[in-house]
Design a protein around this motif. Structure first.
Motif, mmCIF file in Angstrom:
data_model
loop_
_atom_site.group_PDB
_atom_site.id
_atom_site.type_symbol
_atom_site.label_atom_id
_atom_site.label_comp_id
_atom_site.label_asym_id
_atom_site.label_seq_id
_atom_site.Cartn_x
_atom_site.Cartn_y
_atom_site.Cartn_z
ATOM 1 N N SER A 1 47.901 39.655 41.827
ATOM 2 C CA SER A 1 48.744 38.800 42.837
ATOM 3 C C SER A 1 47.525 37.830 43.188
ATOM 4 C CB SER A 1 49.229 39.663 43.967
ATOM 5 O OG SER A 1 49.677 38.656 44.822
ATOM 6 N N ASP A 2 48.279 36.557 43.737
ATOM 7 C CA ASP A 2 47.686 35.547 44.290
ATOM 8 C C ASP A 2 47.380 35.738 45.910
ATOM 9 O OD1 ASP A 2 50.473 35.125 44.592
ATOM 10 O OD2 ASP A 2 49.927 33.417 45.859
ATOM 11 N N TYR A 3 48.143 36.747 46.131
ATOM 12 C CA TYR A 3 48.243 37.222 47.639
ATOM 13 C C TYR A 3 47.410 38.314 47.951
ATOM 14 C CZ TYR A 3 50.147 38.952 52.052
ATOM 15 O OH TYR A 3 50.499 39.585 53.324
ATOM 16 N N SER A 4 46.282 38.160 48.607
ATOM 17 C CA SER A 4 45.375 39.316 48.732
ATOM 18 C C SER A 4 45.849 40.569 49.163
ATOM 19 C CB SER A 4 44.130 39.003 49.547
ATOM 20 O OG SER A 4 44.466 38.712 50.899
ATOM 21 N N ALA A 5 46.560 40.663 50.014
ATOM 22 C CA ALA A 5 47.269 41.986 50.719
ATOM 23 C C ALA A 5 47.977 42.428 49.579
ATOM 24 C CB ALA A 5 48.182 41.801 51.772
ATOM 25 N N GLN A 6 48.622 41.907 48.746
ATOM 26 C CA GLN A 6 49.654 42.390 47.774
ATOM 27 C C GLN A 6 48.728 43.157 46.698
ATOM 28 O OE1 GLN A 6 52.100 39.931 44.779
ATOM 29 N NE2 GLN A 6 53.701 41.693 45.496
ATOM 30 N N HIS A 7 47.352 42.322 46.248
ATOM 31 C CA HIS A 7 46.598 42.971 45.171
ATOM 32 C C HIS A 7 45.997 43.893 45.818
ATOM 33 C CE1 HIS A 7 43.530 42.791 41.961
ATOM 34 N NE2 HIS A 7 42.644 43.242 42.767
ATOM 35 N N ASP A 8 45.350 44.006 46.947
ATOM 36 C CA ASP A 8 44.769 45.252 47.626
ATOM 37 C C ASP A 8 45.880 46.486 47.801
ATOM 38 O OD1 ASP A 8 42.767 43.613 47.658
ATOM 39 O OD2 ASP A 8 42.619 43.605 50.199
ATOM 40 N N TYR A 9 47.022 46.261 47.793
ATOM 41 C CA TYR A 9 47.922 47.544 48.127
ATOM 42 C C TYR A 9 48.151 47.942 46.691
ATOM 43 C CZ TYR A 9 52.250 50.032 48.320
ATOM 44 O OH TYR A 9 53.463 50.983 48.394
ATOM 45 N N ILE A 10 48.331 47.153 45.778
ATOM 46 C CA ILE A 10 48.413 47.439 44.289
ATOM 47 C C ILE A 10 47.423 48.461 43.739
ATOM 48 C CG2 ILE A 10 48.743 46.836 41.805
ATOM 49 C CD1 ILE A 10 50.671 44.550 42.828
ATOM 50 N N VAL A 11 46.212 48.150 44.230
ATOM 51 C CA VAL A 11 44.762 49.003 43.618
ATOM 52 C C VAL A 11 44.473 49.722 44.912
ATOM 53 C CG1 VAL A 11 43.999 46.822 42.505
ATOM 54 C CG2 VAL A 11 43.030 47.229 44.672
ATOM 55 N N GLN A 12 45.197 49.835 45.774
ATOM 56 C CA GLN A 12 44.903 50.637 46.768
ATOM 57 C C GLN A 12 43.676 50.850 47.250
ATOM 58 O OE1 GLN A 12 47.754 53.386 48.168
ATOM 59 N NE2 GLN A 12 48.334 51.633 47.698
ATOM 60 N N SER A 13 43.063 49.633 47.341
ATOM 61 C CA SER A 13 41.697 49.607 48.195
ATOM 62 C C SER A 13 41.553 48.293 48.834
ATOM 63 C CB SER A 13 40.633 49.546 46.922
ATOM 64 O OG SER A 13 39.183 49.550 47.368
ATOM 65 N N LYS A 14 41.120 48.346 49.950
ATOM 66 C CA LYS A 14 40.889 47.374 50.950
ATOM 67 C C LYS A 14 39.565 46.297 50.717
ATOM 68 C CE LYS A 14 40.315 46.248 56.122
ATOM 69 N NZ LYS A 14 40.103 47.153 57.560
ATOM 70 N N ASN A 15 40.047 45.176 50.611
ATOM 71 C CA ASN A 15 39.233 44.085 50.235
ATOM 72 C C ASN A 15 38.663 44.000 49.091
ATOM 73 O OD1 ASN A 15 37.581 41.706 51.506
ATOM 74 N ND2 ASN A 15 35.782 42.868 51.507
ATOM 75 N N ALA A 16 39.561 44.563 48.157
ATOM 76 C CA ALA A 16 39.474 44.360 46.675
ATOM 77 C C ALA A 16 39.536 43.084 46.050
ATOM 78 C CB ALA A 16 40.292 45.402 45.950
ATOM 79 N N PHE A 17 40.579 42.369 46.408
ATOM 80 C CA PHE A 17 40.702 40.877 46.176
ATOM 81 C C PHE A 17 39.595 40.306 46.162
ATOM 82 C CE2 PHE A 17 42.340 36.627 46.737
ATOM 83 C CZ PHE A 17 43.202 36.416 45.440
ATOM 84 N N ASN A 18 39.301 40.029 47.536
ATOM 85 C CA ASN A 18 38.024 39.142 47.680
ATOM 86 C C ASN A 18 36.889 39.565 46.982
ATOM 87 O OD1 ASN A 18 39.620 37.757 49.534
ATOM 88 N ND2 ASN A 18 38.825 39.058 51.625
ATOM 89 N N GLN A 19 36.577 40.748 46.888
ATOM 90 C CA GLN A 19 35.214 41.118 45.960
ATOM 91 C C GLN A 19 35.646 40.882 44.470
ATOM 92 O OE1 GLN A 19 34.360 45.282 46.912
ATOM 93 N NE2 GLN A 19 33.908 44.689 49.097
ATOM 94 N N THR A 20 36.571 41.091 43.990
ATOM 95 C CA THR A 20 36.991 40.795 42.458
ATOM 96 C C THR A 20 36.989 39.346 42.469
ATOM 97 O OG1 THR A 20 38.463 42.673 42.214
ATOM 98 C CG2 THR A 20 38.970 40.829 40.666
ATOM 99 N N ILE A 21 37.448 38.447 43.281
ATOM 100 C CA ILE A 21 37.327 37.019 43.066
ATOM 101 C C ILE A 21 35.834 36.598 43.225
ATOM 102 C CG2 ILE A 21 37.825 34.526 44.027
ATOM 103 C CD1 ILE A 21 40.195 36.137 42.719
ATOM 104 N N LYS A 22 35.044 37.162 44.140
ATOM 105 C CA LYS A 22 33.666 36.650 44.092
ATOM 106 C C LYS A 22 32.964 37.158 42.837
ATOM 107 C CE LYS A 22 29.530 36.833 46.826
ATOM 108 N NZ LYS A 22 28.880 37.558 48.184
ATOM 109 N N GLY A 23 33.270 38.409 42.438
ATOM 110 C CA GLY A 23 32.760 38.874 41.093
ATOM 111 C C GLY A 23 32.947 38.071 39.937
ATOM 112 N N ILE A 24 34.216 37.370 39.732
ATOM 113 C CA ILE A 24 34.458 36.625 38.762
ATOM 114 C C ILE A 24 33.850 35.347 38.939
ATOM 115 C CG2 ILE A 24 36.568 35.221 37.888
ATOM 116 C CD1 ILE A 24 38.435 37.463 38.651
ATOM 117 N N TYR A 25 33.611 34.706 40.130
ATOM 118 C CA TYR A 25 32.942 33.575 40.300
ATOM 119 C C TYR A 25 31.332 33.705 39.854
ATOM 120 C CZ TYR A 25 36.621 30.835 42.575
ATOM 121 O OH TYR A 25 37.654 30.095 42.835
ATOM 122 N N ASN A 26 31.045 34.830 40.310
ATOM 123 C CA ASN A 26 29.540 35.087 40.046
ATOM 124 C C ASN A 26 29.529 35.224 38.454
ATOM 125 O OD1 ASN A 26 28.695 35.173 42.605
ATOM 126 N ND2 ASN A 26 28.661 37.201 42.789
#
Length: 379
Positions: free
Chosen positions: A211-236
């Motif tokens: 999802s583009d919406y962080s809360a929805q992505h985190d809910y789907i993967v059932q892990s808090k702050n996953a979206f932000n860490q994933t996006i930063k990982g992609i940038y790195n």
């Protein structure tokens, strides 16, 4: 579907044995015994046979490692690499005739995706699997075109993942290494610094973004702050000039925001090499949470069409995985790939006379639910 595991009886095997299957009596390896006349057993580190053929070997293998299959239809081929445990389990680790060979790193994961087809387990298997994978890489032939690295979450292996990358690069310098990871580990500068020592041109990272919406992505993967860490990982990873594939599993939870996700990817991740829209495999957590996640592909085709065409028109390489051609409008056929692992692929009886079957991915033979809208093209 090809069977990957067999149960039987192991004799003279005290620890896991890994080897390459052979049918040629003059070669070295794990002999697939089909009743041939044996002259000398010294070349073979193990013999694999059916129960019916064991009597002919009984007197010759009193001290030799042997696997006796409990399945009369055991399907092993020359070049297959297998592991055999002391408790009578044979598992195919690599097949030269397959395009879906992988190094399985672990059953553990730091996500608990609500539709995960292979739910993570709380097991301590990193050491065992690392040992198996190290031995496996040494046995894989040099002409292996692509090798997957998967789990669970492969980056939980830590520094030893980089050891495997280096081993693959040395033993198989022309092999593409496709790693399926949630990408979160790469948000760490320290982790990325260690990774730079084993980077090579053949690495590809497949990273899910739901999802583009962080809360929805985190809910789907059932892990808090996953979206932000994933996006930063992609940038790195992008800063390190690595090839990145974004993977989007489509479910009832996220299909209505596919176009918003496509906008997000174009505006924020335009450097990615590939975006794959993926049909759901109804097994594991997807079955447990079926009411939440299952949706027939016919119901989201308009959402998929809009999102894919948007990205494609802006020059981003796009594909559709796991959705049969008969469920897609013809304008999307060019994006469809035969994506389901060969050992999972199934074609329904109604597909026997379909004129497009040769180019269609089929369905998951493992899936509990399959679209009710599959209709063969007969003309």
């Amino acid at each position: 579907m090809k069977k990957l595991q067999y149960k039987g009886e192991s004799l003279n095997i005290s620890d896991n044995k890994i080897g390459r299957c052979i049918t040629n009596l003059s070669s070295e390896g794990f002999l697939i015994y089909e009743g041939q006349q044996l002259i000398d057993l010294e070349n073979y580190t193990c013999v694999i046979c059916r129960r019916g053929n064991f009597e002919a070997l009984r007197e010759q293998v009193t001290e030799m490692a042997i696997f006796i299959s409990g399945d009369d239809n055991i399907d092993l081929q020359d070049g297959d690499i297998v592991s055999i445990s002391r408790n009578g389990h044979l598992r195919i680790l690599y097949s030269p005739n397959s395009s879906d060979n992988v190094l399985f790193i672990t059953e553990t994961c730091n996500h608990k995706c609500i539709m995960c087809s292979q739910p993570p387990k709380k097991v301590k298997d990193l050491d065992v699997q690392f040992k198996i994978n190290s031995q496996l890489v040494d046995l894989i032939p040099d002409d292996c075109e692509i090798l997957g690295v998967t789990g669970g979450e492969p980056t939980l292996l830590g520094d030893r993942l980089f050891q495997l990358y280096e081993q693959i690069s040395t033993k198989l310098p022309n092999t593409i290494i496709h790693t399926l990871t949630n990408g979160r580990a790469f948000n760490s500068t320290k982790f990325c610094d260690k990774f730079t020592k084993c980077m090579n041109r053949n690495l590809i990272f497949g990273i899910p973004l739901y999802s583009d919406y962080s809360a929805q992505h985190d809910y789907i993967v059932q892990s808090k702050n996953a979206f932000n860490q994933t996006i930063k990982g992609i940038y790195n990873l992008a800063a390190l000039h690595q090839k990145i594939e974004i993977r989007i599993v489509i479910s009832k939870l996220n299909h209505s925001r596919l176009i918003e996700l496509a906008h997000f990817i174009y505006k924020n991740l335009p450097f990615v090499d590939h975006v794959a829209f993926m049909g759901l495999e109804d097994i594991g957590n997807a079955t447990v949470n079926s009411e939440l996640v299952w949706i027939d592909p016919k119901e989201y085709i308009e959402d998929l069409n809009s999102a894919l065409e948007y990205l494609f028109n802006f020059g981003i390489n796009t594909s559709i995985y796991n959705i049969p051609l008969c469920l897609l409008p013809s304008n999307l056929w060019k994006h469809s790939a035969k994506s389901i692992s060969d050992w999972k692929t199934k074609y329904l009886d109604c597909c026997d006379n379909c004129k497009l079957a040769e180019n269609c991915c089929g369905v998951f033979g493992t899936s509990k639910k399959i679209s009710s809208n599959i209709t063969p093209f007969l003309n």
